[in-house]
Design an enzyme around this catalytic site. Structure first.
Site, PDB file in Angstrom:
ATOM      1  N   ASP A  13       3.372   3.420   3.871  1.00  0.00           N
ATOM      2  CA  ASP A  13       2.130   4.077   3.429  1.00  0.00           C
ATOM      3  C   ASP A  13       2.355   5.498   2.930  1.00  0.00           C
ATOM      4  OD1 ASP A  13       0.813   1.761   4.218  1.00  0.00           O
ATOM      5  OD2 ASP A  13       0.459   2.525   6.249  1.00  0.00           O
ATOM      6  N   LYS A  16       3.448   4.971  -2.071  1.00  0.00           N
ATOM      7  CA  LYS A  16       4.336   4.305  -3.045  1.00  0.00           C
ATOM      8  C   LYS A  16       3.538   3.713  -4.206  1.00  0.00           C
ATOM      9  CE  LYS A  16       5.848   1.617   0.214  1.00  0.00           C
ATOM     10  NZ  LYS A  16       5.171   2.231   1.386  1.00  0.00           N
ATOM     11  N   GLY A  40       0.312  -2.855   1.712  1.00  0.00           N
ATOM     12  CA  GLY A  40      -0.967  -2.520   1.078  1.00  0.00           C
ATOM     13  C   GLY A  40      -0.734  -1.282   0.240  1.00  0.00           C
ATOM     14  N   HIS A  41      -0.701  -1.444  -1.072  1.00  0.00           N
ATOM     15  CA  HIS A  41      -0.397  -0.337  -1.978  1.00  0.00           C
ATOM     16  C   HIS A  41      -1.654   0.015  -2.766  1.00  0.00           C
ATOM     17  CE1 HIS A  41       4.117  -1.613  -1.878  1.00  0.00           C
ATOM     18  NE2 HIS A  41       3.655  -1.234  -0.718  1.00  0.00           N
ATOM     19  N   GLN A 225       6.800  -1.196   2.617  1.00  0.00           N
ATOM     20  CA  GLN A 225       7.061  -0.603   3.940  1.00  0.00           C
ATOM     21  C   GLN A 225       7.878   0.685   3.767  1.00  0.00           C
ATOM     22  OE1 GLN A 225       7.765  -4.378   3.834  1.00  0.00           O
ATOM     23  NE2 GLN A 225       5.569  -4.337   3.993  1.00  0.00           N
TER      24      GLN A 225
HETATM   25  P1  GDP Z   1       1.710   2.784   0.074  1.00  0.00           P
HETATM   26  O1  GDP Z   1       1.655   1.639   1.021  1.00  0.00           O
HETATM   27  O2  GDP Z   1       2.954   3.579   0.240  1.00  0.00           O
HETATM   28  O3  GDP Z   1       1.451   2.394  -1.357  1.00  0.00           O
HETATM   29  O4  GDP Z   1       0.516   3.769   0.504  1.00  0.00           O
HETATM   30  P2  GDP Z   1      -0.999   3.332   0.885  1.00  0.00           P
HETATM   31  O5  GDP Z   1      -1.708   2.979  -0.350  1.00  0.00           O
HETATM   32  O6  GDP Z   1      -1.005   2.353   1.993  1.00  0.00           O
HETATM   33  O7  GDP Z   1      -1.516   4.682   1.515  1.00  0.00           O
HETATM   34  C1  GDP Z   1      -1.445   5.886   0.821  1.00  0.00           C
HETATM   35  C2  GDP Z   1      -2.861   6.438   0.713  1.00  0.00           C
HETATM   36  O8  GDP Z   1      -2.790   7.752   0.214  1.00  0.00           O
HETATM   37  C3  GDP Z   1      -3.743   5.679  -0.271  1.00  0.00           C
HETATM   38  O9  GDP Z   1      -5.053   5.714   0.188  1.00  0.00           O
HETATM   39  C4  GDP Z   1      -3.593   6.486  -1.558  1.00  0.00           C
HETATM   40  O10 GDP Z   1      -4.722   6.344  -2.422  1.00  0.00           O
HETATM   41  C5  GDP Z   1      -3.517   7.853  -0.996  1.00  0.00           C
HETATM   42  N1  GDP Z   1      -2.788   8.851  -1.781  1.00  0.00           N
HETATM   43  C6  GDP Z   1      -1.597   8.766  -2.409  1.00  0.00           C
HETATM   44  N2  GDP Z   1      -1.195   9.964  -2.841  1.00  0.00           N
HETATM   45  C7  GDP Z   1      -2.186  10.838  -2.479  1.00  0.00           C
HETATM   46  C8  GDP Z   1      -2.343  12.248  -2.608  1.00  0.00           C
HETATM   47  O11 GDP Z   1      -1.498  12.948  -3.124  1.00  0.00           O
HETATM   48  N3  GDP Z   1      -3.491  12.781  -2.074  1.00  0.00           N
HETATM   49  C9  GDP Z   1      -4.468  12.035  -1.489  1.00  0.00           C
HETATM   50  N4  GDP Z   1      -5.552  12.640  -1.033  1.00  0.00           N
HETATM   51  N5  GDP Z   1      -4.319  10.713  -1.333  1.00  0.00           N
HETATM   52  C10 GDP Z   1      -3.185  10.136  -1.821  1.00  0.00           C
HETATM   53  P1  IMO Z   2       3.320  -0.592   2.917  1.00  0.00           P
HETATM   54  O1  IMO Z   2       4.139  -1.317   1.871  1.00  0.00           O
HETATM   55  C1  IMO Z   2       2.912   0.595   7.060  1.00  0.00           C
HETATM   56  C2  IMO Z   2       4.188  -2.260  10.111  1.00  0.00           C
HETATM   57  C3  IMO Z   2       3.149  -2.899  10.989  1.00  0.00           C
HETATM   58  C4  IMO Z   2       3.944  -3.065  12.274  1.00  0.00           C
HETATM   59  C5  IMO Z   2       5.334  -3.412  11.758  1.00  0.00           C
HETATM   60  C6  IMO Z   2       5.618  -4.909  11.728  1.00  0.00           C
HETATM   61  O2  IMO Z   2       1.877  -0.568   2.645  1.00  0.00           O
HETATM   62  O3  IMO Z   2       3.908   0.764   3.183  1.00  0.00           O
HETATM   63  P2  IMO Z   2       4.803  -6.900  10.148  1.00  0.00           P
HETATM   64  O4  IMO Z   2       3.436  -7.408   9.851  1.00  0.00           O
HETATM   65  O5  IMO Z   2       5.549  -6.435   8.938  1.00  0.00           O
HETATM   66  O6  IMO Z   2       5.606  -7.836  10.976  1.00  0.00           O
HETATM   67  O7  IMO Z   2       4.557  -5.601  11.086  1.00  0.00           O
HETATM   68  O8  IMO Z   2       5.405  -2.913  10.431  1.00  0.00           O
HETATM   69  N1  IMO Z   2       3.974  -2.430   8.645  1.00  0.00           N
HETATM   70  C7  IMO Z   2       3.591  -1.442   7.838  1.00  0.00           C
HETATM   71  N2  IMO Z   2       3.232  -0.168   8.124  1.00  0.00           N
HETATM   72  N3  IMO Z   2       2.946   0.159   5.785  1.00  0.00           N
HETATM   73  C8  IMO Z   2       3.322  -1.097   5.484  1.00  0.00           C
HETATM   74  O9  IMO Z   2       3.491  -1.514   4.228  1.00  0.00           O
HETATM   75  C9  IMO Z   2       3.631  -1.977   6.542  1.00  0.00           C
HETATM   76  N4  IMO Z   2       3.999  -3.282   6.609  1.00  0.00           N
HETATM   77  C10 IMO Z   2       4.227  -3.526   7.902  1.00  0.00           C
HETATM   78  O10 IMO Z   2       2.022  -2.075  11.164  1.00  0.00           O
HETATM   79  O11 IMO Z   2       4.049  -1.836  12.935  1.00  0.00           O
HETATM   80 MG    MG Z   3       0.384   0.836   2.482  1.00  0.00          MG
END
Ligand code: GDP
Ligand code: IMO
Ligand code: MG
Length: 424
Positions: A13, A16, A40-41, A225
Site C-alpha cells: 500500500d 504503487k 488493491g491498487h 504487496q
Molecule cells: P498500493 O497498493 O501500493 O497501490 O496503494 P493503495 O492504493 O492500497 O494505497 C495507497 C493510498 O494512498 C491510495 O488511497 C492512494 O490513492 C493514496 N495515495 C497515493 N499517493 C498519495 C499521495 O501522495 N497523497 C495522498 N494523499 N494519497 C496518496
Molecule cells: P498491495 O498490492 C498490504 C497482507 C495481508 C496480510 C498478509 C497475508 O495493495 O500493496 P494474504 O491475503 O496475501 O495471504 O495476506 O499480507 N497483504 C497486503 N497488505 N497491501 C497488499 O497489497 C497486501 N496483500 C496482502 O493484510 O497481512
Molecule cells: Mg494496496
C-alpha cells in the site's frame, strides 16, 4: 523508459497503483507478475476512483497492453464478474487486445478461500490477518504440484474431471477441519462461465513479452504487496505467499534479469501495515491523525491500516534486496500538519544497536526504534507541482530519508491524483 520493475519497499500500500499510472504514460506494456486479488491498487483520474486487484493499473490508459503474468494466482470468477465487468461499467476498455492472461498462471478455487479462512480461525489472535482471498493455499498447491492452471480452466474437455479430483480431496480436508464441503456442480458452473469469458484473453504471455522486448518495447512490471511481505525476505510467517521483491518480476513473467533496466522502489513518507506481524515504528498517535483525515483504510478489505514513522533501517534493507535504483516517495502531504517528524535510523535490541532487520520476526518484534527528529513544515503541499516550491524542511526530510535508504529520489507525490506528482 526502458524495462522497469516497480516494487513496494515497505509493507504494501505504498501508492504503487498511483505511481504505475503515472509511469504508464511512457510504457507500452504493464505486467503483473505475482500475488492475486489480495492486492488493491488505487488510481484517481480526476474525481473517478479505480481500485485494481488483478488487472494492472495500466488498463486505465488507452492504447496500453496489460499482462497478468504466469506468477500471478487468478480467481477467475472475481476477475470476470468484479474486475472486468466493473471496469466496463465505468467505461474502461477491456478487450483481448489490451489484456492478456498467462495460460500458466494458477487458479484460485473456493476451497482455497475456505482453507485460508479456516487457518486464520485456528490461529486465533496469532493469525496473519490475511485478505482471505485464498492466496496462501493456492501458492501452496502450486508448490505441491497439485494446482490447476489457466490452461486447465479453459480446456472444457479436461476441466470437469480435474475439478472433481481436486474438490474431492479438498472436501475431505474441509470436513476434517469442521467446515462444510463445497458443491461440485455450483463450482463447475461458475468456473465454466468465467472460463468462457476469459478464453479469448488467454495466451502464452512469455512468448509475447519476449517478442516485445526484442522489438524494444518499454515494459513496466507492476509489483504487488511490499518487500516485507515477501515469502523469502519478509517478516515470515507474517507475509504473503509470493516473491514481492524485484526477482519475482523475472520468475513471474519469464523475462530474464538481463532484460531488466531499472528498479523503482515506492515508499510512503511514513510507514503502514495491514494485518498481523511486527512493525517496529508503529505509533498510535500518528495512526489516529491519519485515520482522522480519512486516510489509511485498506483498498481491498477496508481495514484500518496500522501506521508508524518512517523506518530507514527497513527501507535500506529493501533497497538492498531489490536493487532499487530510484525512489518514489508518496503521501508526503500526510505529514503536512506535524510540528516534528521522527525517522527510525537504527534498532535497539537487548542493549545492542542493530543497523539491519533481524530475520527472526520474534527478534524484530522486540526491537526498539532509535529515532532522529526532524522539524515539520506545517504547510499544505498538496497543491505544489514543482520540487523547488516544496517547503525547505520538506525537501530536507525527503532527501534525508532517500539518503538513509541509500538510493536516489526521483519522484515525489503529494496527493492521489496524477497531477500531484513531481519529478526530480
Ligand atoms: P498500493 O497498493 O501500493 O497501490 O496503494 P493503495 O492504493 O492500497 O494505497 C495507497 C493510498 O494512498 C491510495 O488511497 C492512494 O490513492 C493514496 N495515495 C497515493 N499517493 C498519495 C499521495 O501522495 N497523497 C495522498 N494523499 N494519497 C496518496
Ligand atoms: P498491495 O498490492 C498490504 C497482507 C495481508 C496480510 C498478509 C497475508 O495493495 O500493496 P494474504 O491475503 O496475501 O495471504 O495476506 O499480507 N497483504 C497486503 N497488505 N497491501 C497488499 O497489497 C497486501 N496483500 C496482502 O493484510 O497481512
Ligand atoms: Mg494496496
Amino acid at each position: 523508459m526502458a524495462n522497469t520493475i516497480l516494487v513496494g519497499a515497505q509493507w504494501g500500500d505504498e501508492g504503487k497503483g498511483k505511481i504505475i499510472d503515472v509511469l504508464t504514460e511512457q510504457a507500452e506494456i504493464v505486467v503483473r507478475t505475482q500475488g492475486g486479488n489480495n492486492a488493491g491498487h488505487t488510481v484517481y483520474i480526476g474525481k473517478d476512483k479505480y481500485v485494481l486487484h488483478l488487472i494492472p493499473s495500466g488498463i486505465l490508459r488507452r492504447g496500453k497492453v496489460c499482462v497478468i503474468g504466469n506468477g500471478v494466482v487468478i480467481d477467475p470468477v472475481h476477475l470476470v464478474n468484479h474486475e472486468i465487468d466493473g471496469l466496463l461499467r465505468l467505461g474502461v476498455e477491456v478487450t483481448p487486445e489490451n489484456l492478456r492472461v498467462a495460460e500458466t498462471a494458477h487458479v484460485v478455487f473456493p476451497w482455497h478461500r475456505e482453507l485460508d479462512g479456516q487457518r486464520e480461525v485456528r490461529k486465533g489472535k496469532n493469525g496473519l490477518g490475511t485478505t482471505k482471498r485464498g492466496i496462501g493455499p493456492t501458492y501452496g498447491d502450486k508448490a505441491a504440484r497439485v494446482g490447476l492452471r489457466v490452461v486447465d480452466l479453459v480446456n472444457a474437455q479436461r476441466f470437469p474431471a480435474k475439478l472433481r479430483e481436486r474438490l474431492e480431496e479438498n472436501n475431505e480436508v474441509l470436513k476434517a477441519l469442521g467446515a462444510q464441503p463445497l458443491d461440485y456442480q455450483k463450482i463447475l458452473e461458475d468456473y465454466t462461465r468465467a472460463a468462457d469469458r476469459l478464453r479469448p484473453f488467454v495466451s502464452n504471455t512469455v512468448v509475447y513479452l519476449h517478442e516485445a522486448t526484442r522489438r524494444g518495447a518499454n515494459i513496466l512490471f507492476e509489483g504487488a504487496q511490499g518487500t516485507f511481505l515477501d515469502i523469502d525476505h519478509g517478516t515470515y510467517p507474517f507475509v504473503t505467499s509470493s516473491n514481492t521483491t524485484a526477482g519475482g518480476a523475472c520468475t513471474g513473467s519469464g523475462v530474464p534479469p538481463n532484460r531488466m533496466d531499472r528498479v523503482v522502489g515506492v515508499l510512503k513518507a511514513y510507514t503502514t501495515r495491514v494485518g498481523g506481524g511486527p512493525l517496529p515504528t508503529e505509533n498510535d498517535e500518528l495512526g489516529d491523525l491519519l485515520h482522522g483525515m480519512g486516510r489509511e483504510f485498506g483498498a481491498t478489505t477496508g481495514r484500518a491500516r496500522r501506521c508508524g514513522w518512517f523506518d530507514a533501517v527497513s527501507t535500506r534493507h529493501a533497497a538492498m534486496v531489490n536493487g532499487i535504483d530510484e525512489l518514489a516517495i508518496t503521501n508526503v502531504d500526510g505529514l503536512d500538519s506535524l510540528a516534528s517528524i521522527k525517522v527510525c535510523t537504527g534498532y535497539r535490541l537487548d542493549g545492542s544497536e542493530l543497523q539491519y532487520v533481524p530475520a527472526d520476526c520474534e527478534l524484530l518484534a522486540r526491537c526498539e526504534p532509535i529515532y532522529q527528529e526532524f522539524p515539520g513544515w506545517q504547510t499544505p503541499t498538496d497543491a505544489i507541482t514543482r520540487w523547488e516550491d516544496l517547503p525547505v524542511n520538506c525537501r530536507h526530510y525527503l532527501l534525508t530519508v532517500a539518503q538513509l535508504t541509500g538510493t536516489r529520489l526521483t519522484i515525489v507525490s503529494v496527493g492521489p491524483a496524477r497531477e500531484q506528482t513531481m519529478f526530480l
